[in-house]
Design an enzyme around this catalytic site. Structure first.
Site, PDB file in Angstrom:
ATOM      1  N   ASN A 180      -4.210   1.583  15.928  1.00 20.66           N
ATOM      2  CA  ASN A 180      -4.186   2.352  14.700  1.00 20.66           C
ATOM      3  C   ASN A 180      -5.446   1.929  13.967  1.00 20.66           C
ATOM      4  O   ASN A 180      -5.490   0.863  13.343  1.00 20.66           O
ATOM      5  CB  ASN A 180      -2.937   2.040  13.868  1.00 20.66           C
ATOM      6  N   ARG A 188       0.825  -1.205   0.000  1.00 20.22           N
ATOM      7  CA  ARG A 188       0.000   0.000   0.000  1.00 20.22           C
ATOM      8  C   ARG A 188       0.867   1.267   0.000  1.00 20.22           C
ATOM      9  O   ARG A 188       1.662   1.470   0.933  1.00 20.22           O
ATOM     10  CB  ARG A 188      -0.813  -0.057   1.300  1.00 20.22           C
ATOM     11  N   ARG A 228      -1.626  15.824   6.430  1.00 20.51           N
ATOM     12  CA  ARG A 228      -2.208  15.220   5.220  1.00 20.51           C
ATOM     13  C   ARG A 228      -3.554  15.895   4.932  1.00 20.51           C
ATOM     14  O   ARG A 228      -3.773  17.016   5.365  1.00 20.51           O
ATOM     15  CB  ARG A 228      -2.320  13.701   5.424  1.00 20.51           C
ATOM     16  N   TYR A 261       3.743   4.785   3.462  1.00 25.00           N
ATOM     17  CA  TYR A 261       3.687   3.836   4.573  1.00 25.00           C
ATOM     18  C   TYR A 261       4.927   2.951   4.700  1.00 25.00           C
ATOM     19  O   TYR A 261       5.031   2.182   5.647  1.00 25.00           O
ATOM     20  CB  TYR A 261       2.429   2.958   4.438  1.00 25.00           C
ATOM     21  N   GLU A 275      -3.265   6.109  20.695  1.00 21.60           N
ATOM     22  CA  GLU A 275      -3.617   6.167  19.274  1.00 21.60           C
ATOM     23  C   GLU A 275      -2.347   6.356  18.461  1.00 21.60           C
ATOM     24  O   GLU A 275      -1.562   7.271  18.744  1.00 21.60           O
ATOM     25  CB  GLU A 275      -4.562   7.361  19.064  1.00 21.60           C
ATOM     26  N   ALA A 332      -8.559   4.377   8.660  1.00 21.25           N
ATOM     27  CA  ALA A 332      -9.563   5.375   8.259  1.00 21.25           C
ATOM     28  C   ALA A 332     -10.705   5.496   9.270  1.00 21.25           C
ATOM     29  O   ALA A 332     -11.346   6.550   9.350  1.00 21.25           O
ATOM     30  CB  ALA A 332     -10.107   5.030   6.888  1.00 21.25           C
ATOM     31  N   HIS A 381      -0.517   6.490  14.486  1.00 26.35           N
ATOM     32  CA  HIS A 381      -0.598   6.542  13.021  1.00 26.35           C
ATOM     33  C   HIS A 381       0.814   6.498  12.461  1.00 26.35           C
ATOM     34  O   HIS A 381       1.703   7.203  12.963  1.00 26.35           O
ATOM     35  CB  HIS A 381      -1.293   7.819  12.555  1.00 26.35           C
TER      36      HIS A 381
END
Ligand code: DQA
Length: 147
Positions: free
Chosen positions: A74, A17, A107, A22, A98, A77, A100
């Site tokens: 994580n 991806r 972003r 990433y 949390e 979306a 990411h």
């Protein structure tokens, strides 16, 4: 201390991806990296989950009661959309970090909203795999007494 790590939708696609965002490591590489990094802590046990389904994330969180004393999530979306996941974390009252991989604040605007951040004890973004390890360190440093 028992810490659960949940990776949400599309994180099973790591390595394939959008590698410029990433990275080239896979989900297995990520889990192995966190597991290796956790070995320096005494008495820390990790459990990993990945699912693409919002309801399954909620089921996993509900099942943490009496099982985990820390959660690293994580939610991909769903971070930006899911009041259901927020409510599940509130319901179980387990210290949550949390994470990411990317720097979501820099972003698209739709990634700037996070429901999970309303309840997370710490938010780490833009640090790649190391963000999960930082989350682990934070939970061990601050919540390992609450077993
Ligand atoms: C992500 C950021 C989210 O906006 C995105 O939907 C993801 C991954 C990250 O790790 O950077 O799936 O949570």
């Amino acid at each position: 201390m028992n810490i659960t790590i949940i990776n949400g939708p599309n994180l099973n696609m790591l390595g394939v991806r959008e590698p410029t965002l990433y990275g080239s490591g896979t989900l297995k590489d990520l889990e192995n990296y966190i597991m290796e990094s956790s070995k320096r802590f005494n008495n820390v046990h990790l459990e990993f989950f990945q699912t693409n389904h919002e309801g399954t994330i909620i089921d996993i969180i509900q099942n943490l009661v009496g099982v985990a004393n820390g959660l690293i999530i994580n939610a991909g979306a769903y971070t930006h959309t899911s009041i259901g996941i927020l409510d599940a974390i509130k319901a179980v009252n387990i210290p949550t970090v949390e994470v990411h991989l990317t720097d979501v604040e820099n972003r698209e605007v739709f990634r700037h909203i996070s429901y999970i951040s309303l309840v997370a004890k710490k938010i780490i973004s833009g640090k790649g795999f190391d963000g999960y390890v930082e989350g682990l360190e934070f939970l061990v440093a601050n919540f390992s007494e609450q077993q």
